[in-house]
Design a protein around this motif. Structure first.
Motif, PDB file in Angstrom:
ATOM      1  N   MET A 170       0.811  -1.213   0.000  1.00 16.50           N
ATOM      2  CA  MET A 170       0.000   0.000   0.000  1.00 16.50           C
ATOM      3  C   MET A 170       0.854   1.279   0.000  1.00 16.50           C
ATOM      4  N   THR A 171       0.262   2.335  -0.556  1.00 13.61           N
ATOM      5  CA  THR A 171       0.904   3.654  -0.547  1.00 13.61           C
ATOM      6  C   THR A 171      -0.092   4.685  -0.020  1.00 13.61           C
ATOM      7  N   LEU A 172       0.430   5.816   0.419  1.00 11.84           N
ATOM      8  CA  LEU A 172      -0.413   6.938   0.835  1.00 11.84           C
ATOM      9  C   LEU A 172      -0.266   8.076  -0.168  1.00 11.84           C
ATOM     10  N   TYR A 173      -1.349   8.811  -0.342  1.00 13.72           N
ATOM     11  CA  TYR A 173      -1.412   9.937  -1.284  1.00 13.72           C
ATOM     12  C   TYR A 173      -1.003  11.187  -0.504  1.00 13.72           C
ATOM     13  N   LEU A 174       0.058  11.821  -0.934  1.00  6.71           N
ATOM     14  CA  LEU A 174       0.588  12.975  -0.193  1.00  6.71           C
ATOM     15  C   LEU A 174      -0.258  14.226  -0.445  1.00  6.71           C
ATOM     16  N   THR A 175      -0.717  14.844   0.640  1.00  9.28           N
ATOM     17  CA  THR A 175      -1.414  16.131   0.521  1.00  9.28           C
ATOM     18  C   THR A 175      -0.648  17.154   1.364  1.00  9.28           C
ATOM     19  N   GLU A 176      -1.037  18.401   1.220  1.00 11.35           N
ATOM     20  CA  GLU A 176      -0.350  19.455   1.982  1.00 11.35           C
ATOM     21  C   GLU A 176      -0.675  19.385   3.470  1.00 11.35           C
ATOM     22  N   THR A 177      -1.680  18.570   3.828  1.00 14.88           N
ATOM     23  CA  THR A 177      -2.018  18.447   5.253  1.00 14.88           C
ATOM     24  C   THR A 177      -1.726  17.048   5.804  1.00 14.88           C
ATOM     25  N   THR A 178      -0.987  16.236   5.043  1.00 18.32           N
ATOM     26  CA  THR A 178      -0.627  14.899   5.535  1.00 18.32           C
ATOM     27  C   THR A 178       0.138  15.015   6.851  1.00 18.32           C
ATOM     28  N   ASP A 179      -0.215  14.129   7.798  1.00 18.53           N
ATOM     29  CA  ASP A 179       0.398  14.140   9.126  1.00 18.53           C
ATOM     30  C   ASP A 179       1.624  13.215   9.142  1.00 18.53           C
ATOM     31  N   PRO A 180       2.824  13.759   9.382  1.00 10.38           N
ATOM     32  CA  PRO A 180       4.039  12.926   9.364  1.00 10.38           C
ATOM     33  C   PRO A 180       3.955  11.747  10.335  1.00 10.38           C
ATOM     34  N   GLU A 181       3.288  11.941  11.461  1.00 10.15           N
ATOM     35  CA  GLU A 181       3.227  10.853  12.448  1.00 10.15           C
ATOM     36  C   GLU A 181       2.332   9.719  11.978  1.00 10.15           C
ATOM     37  N   LEU A 183      11.405   5.579   4.283  1.00 12.06           N
ATOM     38  CA  LEU A 183      10.206   5.282   3.482  1.00 12.06           C
ATOM     39  C   LEU A 183      10.305   6.001   2.125  1.00 12.06           C
ATOM     40  N   PRO A 184      10.218   5.268   1.017  1.00  9.79           N
ATOM     41  CA  PRO A 184      10.387   5.906  -0.299  1.00  9.79           C
ATOM     42  C   PRO A 184       9.237   6.841  -0.688  1.00  9.79           C
ATOM     43  N   LEU A 185       9.604   7.859  -1.452  1.00 13.15           N
ATOM     44  CA  LEU A 185       8.637   8.770  -2.074  1.00 13.15           C
ATOM     45  C   LEU A 185       8.552   8.416  -3.554  1.00 13.15           C
ATOM     46  N   CYS A 186       7.338   8.131  -4.037  1.00 13.79           N
ATOM     47  CA  CYS A 186       7.121   7.895  -5.470  1.00 13.79           C
ATOM     48  C   CYS A 186       6.609   9.204  -6.067  1.00 13.79           C
ATOM     49  N   VAL A 228       2.336   0.269   4.962  1.00 18.85           N
ATOM     50  CA  VAL A 228       2.576   1.205   3.853  1.00 18.85           C
ATOM     51  C   VAL A 228       4.039   1.139   3.429  1.00 18.85           C
ATOM     52  N   HIS A 229       4.262   1.074   2.103  1.00 17.06           N
ATOM     53  CA  HIS A 229       5.618   0.893   1.573  1.00 17.06           C
ATOM     54  C   HIS A 229       6.152   2.115   0.850  1.00 17.06           C
ATOM     55  N   ALA A 230       5.294   3.117   0.616  1.00 15.69           N
ATOM     56  CA  ALA A 230       5.743   4.339  -0.058  1.00 15.69           C
ATOM     57  C   ALA A 230       4.654   5.395   0.076  1.00 15.69           C
ATOM     58  N   VAL A 231       5.041   6.636  -0.208  1.00 16.70           N
ATOM     59  CA  VAL A 231       4.078   7.748  -0.284  1.00 16.70           C
ATOM     60  C   VAL A 231       4.151   8.278  -1.711  1.00 16.70           C
ATOM     61  N   LYS A 232       2.992   8.571  -2.288  1.00 18.50           N
ATOM     62  CA  LYS A 232       2.954   9.027  -3.676  1.00 18.50           C
ATOM     63  C   LYS A 232       2.705  10.531  -3.733  1.00 18.50           C
ATOM     64  N   MET A 233       3.551  11.218  -4.482  1.00 13.01           N
ATOM     65  CA  MET A 233       3.369  12.659  -4.645  1.00 13.01           C
ATOM     66  C   MET A 233       2.894  12.978  -6.066  1.00 13.01           C
ATOM     67  N   TYR A 234       1.680  13.511  -6.144  1.00 10.75           N
ATOM     68  CA  TYR A 234       1.154  14.024  -7.410  1.00 10.75           C
ATOM     69  C   TYR A 234       1.178  15.541  -7.340  1.00 10.75           C
ATOM     70  N   PRO A 235       1.844  16.212  -8.268  1.00  2.77           N
ATOM     71  CA  PRO A 235       1.619  17.655  -8.355  1.00  2.77           C
ATOM     72  C   PRO A 235       0.129  17.879  -8.660  1.00  2.77           C
ATOM     73  N   ALA A 236      -0.526  18.796  -7.954  1.00  2.22           N
ATOM     74  CA  ALA A 236      -1.969  18.988  -8.127  1.00  2.22           C
ATOM     75  C   ALA A 236      -2.292  19.274  -9.590  1.00  2.22           C
TER      76      ALA A 236
END
Ligand code: DOR
Ligand code: ZN
Length: 362
Positions: free
Chosen positions: A89-100, A147-150, A111-119
């Motif tokens: 699984m991955t998480l979708y990065l938002t500007e309000t994502t909580d680091p904890e 933790l990797p960033l995709c 979770v194995h990665a966080v995904k960053m989409y430019p809006a």
């Protein structure tokens, strides 16, 4: 690379011209969707792939650890009996994502990665990142815990030509980010340009996925002799010189590069549309296509590195124990032109060439 991985690296001793056995492959970038579409496409990935990095761009997106846990349950529920498959699984990065929350989901092994989409960059990216400074705390936490960033590597600036958006992203966003947080492990997803390949090669703590379709099509396939919506995806396919650079990278045995199909199902009517969706559905035929491509590149002995070994090495996971055998037969595959799902028919990527490599199902 540990001894176990090294010992699986060159399966050439088992390679005949008409048969190749590799560790069971994984897909390091996959869209499974949800609901009826998930039910319809799940088996097509699970048949050939042991694990996949699951993209979180649902509506609403998979932002929190709790949402990822629920989505994983729905995926496992859609998995037909008898098929083994592990969704990573991955998480979708938002500007309000909580680091904890991210750290807790990673530490629990969910979770194995966080995904960053430019809006605005692609399908369901509206909740993505507009101001990259706002996600620094999350990225620093990810660097700390490994933790990797995709990244979806395209700028969204309307002034920038769509064919230049990847190269400009590297210059404006990716390279400054890497300099600011060099320990952050980054995957440049679905790299489509020579610029991207060269950049990734020059970096440590970095990898890149390459899709099946970007190894086969260039931009002429989309636009010459009629507009072909089933070849439209993002990042859009580029000039031939870029396709050749991708093939060279995939077949080079360089551990930076591994398979991420970006198989992205959309109902056919939303592709064949005045404003068609981006995405190619390649889950059902990726492995025969890759064997075909690697044979053309005279690199069948490197298929294992690309499809089965480099990805787990990057993500710190073991190579699969199970194996897959591909055989070359006189008769070409008869890939279905589409599959039926409860969300409507989905067009299967058409390579427009006979493909004689088959996944052995015996
Ligand atoms: O072609 C694409 N389709 N590129 C993406 O980045 C997203 C994907 C989708 O979700 O449909
Ligand atoms: Zn994708």
């Amino acid at each position: 690379m540990d001894d176990y991985v090294a010992s699986r690296r060159v399966p050439a001793y088992r390679m005949l011209m008409t048969s190749i056995t590799i560790p069971r492959p994984d897909d390091w970038h996959l869209h499974l969707r949800d609901g009826a579409m998930l039910e319809g496409v799940m088996a097509h990935s699970a048949r050939d792939f042991a694990r996949a990095i699951i993209m979180p761009n649902l509506v609403p997106p998979v932002v929190t650890g709790a949402q990822a846990r629920d989505y994983r349950e729905r995926i496992l529920h859609a998995l037909p009996e008898g098929l083994g498959f592990e969704p990573l699984m991955t998480l979708y990065l938002t500007e309000t994502t909580d680091p904890e929350d991210v750290a807790a989901a990673a530490n629990s092994g969910l979770v194995h990665a966080v995904k960053m989409y430019p809006a605005g960059a692609t399908t369901n990216s509206q909740s993505g990142v507009r101001d990259f400074d706002k996600v620094t705390a999350v990225l620093e936490k990810m660097a700390e815990i490994g933790l990797p960033l995709c990244v979806h590597g395209e700028v969204t600036d309307a002034q920038i030509d769509i064919f230049d958006r990847e190269a400009v992203f590297i210059e404006r966003v990716l390279d400054p980010l890497r300099r600011r947080i060099p320990q952050l492990r980054v995957v440049m997803e679905h790299v489509t340009t020579k610029d991207g390949v060269d950049y990734v090669r020059s970096q440590s703590n970095m990898g890149a996925t390459i899709t099946t379709h970007h190894l086969i099509i260039n931009r002429n396939h989309i636009l010459a002799g009629g507009i072909r919506p089933h070849y439209y995806c993002l990042p859009v396919a580029k000039r031939e010189e870029h396709r050749l650079a991708l093939r060279q990278a995939a077949a080079s045995d360089d551990p930076h590069f591994f398979l991420g199909t970006d198989s992205a199902p959309h109902p056919t009517d939303l592709k064949e549309n005045a404003c068609g969706c981006a995405g190619c559905f390649t889950a059902p035929n990726t492995m025969p296509l890759l064997a075909h491509i690697f044979e053309e590149e005279d690199a069948l002995d490197r298929l294992a590195a690309f499809a089965s070994i480099n990805g787990p090495a990057f993500y710190g996971l073991p190579v699969n124990e199970a194996e897959m055998t591909l055989v070359k037969r006189d008769e070409a595959n008869e890939f279905p032109s589409s599959i039926e799902t409860g969300a409507g028919p989905v067009h299967v990527f058409d390579p427009q060439m006979p493909v004689h490599w088959h996944v052995s199902r015996t």
